[in-house]
Design a protein around this motif. Structure first.
Motif, PDB file in Angstrom:
ATOM      1  N   PHE A  10       0.826  -1.219   0.000  1.00  0.00           N
ATOM      2  CA  PHE A  10       0.000   0.000   0.000  1.00  0.00           C
ATOM      3  C   PHE A  10       0.855   1.262   0.000  1.00  0.00           C
ATOM      4  O   PHE A  10       0.338   2.355  -0.237  1.00  0.00           O
ATOM      5  N   ASN A  11       2.149   1.099   0.254  1.00  0.00           N
ATOM      6  CA  ASN A  11       3.012   2.256   0.441  1.00  0.00           C
ATOM      7  C   ASN A  11       4.004   2.373  -0.723  1.00  0.00           C
ATOM      8  O   ASN A  11       4.875   1.526  -0.888  1.00  0.00           O
ATOM      9  N   SER A  12       3.852   3.452  -1.501  1.00  0.00           N
ATOM     10  CA  SER A  12       4.713   3.593  -2.677  1.00  0.00           C
ATOM     11  C   SER A  12       6.133   4.021  -2.300  1.00  0.00           C
ATOM     12  O   SER A  12       6.999   4.134  -3.157  1.00  0.00           O
ATOM     13  N   ASN A  13       6.361   4.271  -0.996  1.00  0.00           N
ATOM     14  CA  ASN A  13       7.729   4.515  -0.522  1.00  0.00           C
ATOM     15  C   ASN A  13       8.337   3.282   0.141  1.00  0.00           C
ATOM     16  O   ASN A  13       9.400   3.364   0.758  1.00  0.00           O
ATOM     17  N   SER A  14       7.651   2.149   0.034  1.00  0.00           N
ATOM     18  CA  SER A  14       8.133   0.935   0.691  1.00  0.00           C
ATOM     19  C   SER A  14       9.352   0.368  -0.031  1.00  0.00           C
ATOM     20  O   SER A  14       9.583   0.638  -1.215  1.00  0.00           O
ATOM     21  N   PHE A  15      10.083  -0.473   0.673  1.00  0.00           N
ATOM     22  CA  PHE A  15      11.217  -1.155   0.047  1.00  0.00           C
ATOM     23  C   PHE A  15      10.704  -2.154  -1.003  1.00  0.00           C
ATOM     24  O   PHE A  15      11.362  -2.367  -2.031  1.00  0.00           O
ATOM     25  N   THR A  16       9.547  -2.735  -0.752  1.00  0.00           N
ATOM     26  CA  THR A  16       8.915  -3.642  -1.729  1.00  0.00           C
ATOM     27  C   THR A  16       8.718  -2.918  -3.057  1.00  0.00           C
ATOM     28  O   THR A  16       8.929  -3.490  -4.140  1.00  0.00           O
ATOM     29  N   LYS A  17       8.335  -1.646  -2.981  1.00  0.00           N
ATOM     30  CA  LYS A  17       8.149  -0.843  -4.204  1.00  0.00           C
ATOM     31  C   LYS A  17       9.498  -0.554  -4.870  1.00  0.00           C
ATOM     32  O   LYS A  17       9.623  -0.612  -6.107  1.00  0.00           O
ATOM     33  N   VAL A  79       6.246 -10.027  -5.889  1.00  0.00           N
ATOM     34  CA  VAL A  79       6.987  -9.304  -4.840  1.00  0.00           C
ATOM     35  C   VAL A  79       6.024  -8.889  -3.743  1.00  0.00           C
ATOM     36  O   VAL A  79       5.033  -8.196  -4.019  1.00  0.00           O
ATOM     37  N   TYR A  80       6.314  -9.319  -2.521  1.00  0.00           N
ATOM     38  CA  TYR A  80       5.414  -8.918  -1.424  1.00  0.00           C
ATOM     39  C   TYR A  80       6.148  -8.870  -0.081  1.00  0.00           C
ATOM     40  O   TYR A  80       7.161  -9.540   0.106  1.00  0.00           O
ATOM     41  N   PRO A  81       5.597  -8.115   0.858  1.00  0.00           N
ATOM     42  CA  PRO A  81       6.118  -8.115   2.227  1.00  0.00           C
ATOM     43  C   PRO A  81       5.474  -9.272   3.004  1.00  0.00           C
ATOM     44  O   PRO A  81       4.306  -9.604   2.767  1.00  0.00           O
ATOM     45  N   LEU A  82       6.223  -9.877   3.906  1.00  0.00           N
ATOM     46  CA  LEU A  82       5.680 -10.942   4.748  1.00  0.00           C
ATOM     47  C   LEU A  82       5.006 -10.316   5.968  1.00  0.00           C
ATOM     48  O   LEU A  82       5.657  -9.622   6.758  1.00  0.00           O
ATOM     49  N   VAL A 123       9.684 -15.602  -6.703  1.00  0.00           N
ATOM     50  CA  VAL A 123       8.933 -14.961  -5.621  1.00  0.00           C
ATOM     51  C   VAL A 123       9.944 -14.231  -4.742  1.00  0.00           C
ATOM     52  O   VAL A 123      10.911 -14.836  -4.272  1.00  0.00           O
ATOM     53  N   ILE A 124       9.748 -12.939  -4.561  1.00  0.00           N
ATOM     54  CA  ILE A 124      10.655 -12.137  -3.728  1.00  0.00           C
ATOM     55  C   ILE A 124       9.869 -11.674  -2.496  1.00  0.00           C
ATOM     56  O   ILE A 124       8.859 -10.972  -2.629  1.00  0.00           O
ATOM     57  N   ILE A 125      10.341 -12.093  -1.328  1.00  0.00           N
ATOM     58  CA  ILE A 125       9.606 -11.827  -0.094  1.00  0.00           C
ATOM     59  C   ILE A 125      10.455 -10.924   0.801  1.00  0.00           C
ATOM     60  O   ILE A 125      11.572 -11.286   1.183  1.00  0.00           O
ATOM     61  N   CYS A 126       9.938  -9.744   1.111  1.00  0.00           N
ATOM     62  CA  CYS A 126      10.631  -8.805   1.989  1.00  0.00           C
ATOM     63  C   CYS A 126      10.142  -9.015   3.422  1.00  0.00           C
ATOM     64  O   CYS A 126       8.932  -9.000   3.669  1.00  0.00           O
ATOM     65  N   THR A 127      11.085  -9.212   4.348  1.00  0.00           N
ATOM     66  CA  THR A 127      10.688  -9.442   5.732  1.00  0.00           C
ATOM     67  C   THR A 127      11.265  -8.376   6.648  1.00  0.00           C
ATOM     68  O   THR A 127      12.368  -7.882   6.439  1.00  0.00           O
TER      69      THR A 127
END
Lengths: 187, 187
Positions: A10-17, A79-82, A123-127
């Motif tokens: 939901f955050n366009s400043n996230s590391f996932t982004k 790509v997603y955050p856990l 699959v790239i998972i950011c934790t």
């Protein structure tokens, strides 16, 4: 290569982004044809309904369009955050509604059969916490099982999984290193 | 005992619903004070938003009411069908939005601390395929990790997990046996 990127935050400043932006750059420079699904921006409704399962009710137009994209691609990057050791609800519901029987798999005489064979996925998972927490508690392993045997592998997709740990509290250097690593994750 | 049942299915003729009805009967006969969250009937919105994470924006009233229920209970029973080796999106999003920082856990000097200590949970997971598929592929184990270390255990809740396998294609006798087993799952 037809490359579908499924991005969730939901955050366009996230590391996932940031990872996703880097992915797009790398895939572009490698000449991929790219399409991006941005589940939050597209306001995807993740709640599987009885009507989704009924053979008598037409599949909604948005779901049909997503299914077309799934079949179009040769390669997926997801790509997603856990969150709570699992994927975000909006992505889980995308799977529940879009990867339906007859599109992503079918039940044949020999049991379930993947209908997305020949395709590959990264699959790239950011934790948020460091890797050690997730390896010791078996959470990394759980994500590997769920994404491969449970989901993409089940559909016949050859699946590789990468974890980027400690992205919330880690150093700028750590995150910079992850971003540099993205090039090696694009086929 | 204050017993909160969190039930997830869109189909009121599902086996998941039959299990839930039996649970309510058993808990009633044991004198529990029961409250039920029926996520589909309550039309829960499972999409975690930026506003949910902002300290400057008030928590929505429905989320506050759910958080009150979570804190009210001594014991939780969580009943859901396994879809793609994971919980349904509507339940995942319930966790994402309701089990928030300061309610279900906090970060102290010694790291994360569960704020729901002293409580117990029974998670009942109904699966469509036989148990062997999920044990051999590591999917049962993944659900145990995710629910305990990843989620309820993380919040300090003593958690036990029960799988009811093959509920879709199994025999009536199998399902009847599961229903009889429910009594032993109510403390």
């Amino acid at each position: 290569m037809k490359h579908l990127i499924i991005y969730t935050h939901f955050n366009s400043n996230s590391f996932t982004k940031a990872i996703t932006n880097k992915l797009v750059n790398e895939a572009t420079s490698k000449g991929h044809e790219i399409k991006i699904i941005d589940l939050y921006a597209e306001n995807f409704d993740p709640v599987l309904k009885a009507s989704d399962m009924s053979p008598d009710i037409e599949t909604p137009k948005d779901i049909l369009a997503y299914q077309k994209l799934i079949k179009w691609a040769d390669h997926y990057t997801v790509v997603y955050p856990l969150w709570w050791g699992q994927m975000p609800a909006i992505l889980k519901g995308f799977i529940d509604r879009v990867f339906s029987n007859g599109v992503a798999f079918k039940y044949g005489e020999k049991g379930p059969e993947g209908l997305l064979k020949g395709r590959t996925a990264r699959v790239i998972i950011c934790t948020g916490s460091p890797d050690a927490y997730y390896t010791q508690s078996g959470m990394h392993d759980a994500q590997v099982r769920v994404n491969d045997a449970g989901l993409f592998g089940f559909c016949g997709i050859e699946t590789k999984i990468t974890f980027f740990g400690d992205v919330a509290m880690g150093t700028d250097e750590l995150r910079k290193g992850y971003l540099e690593q993205v090039a090696s994750l694009v086929p």
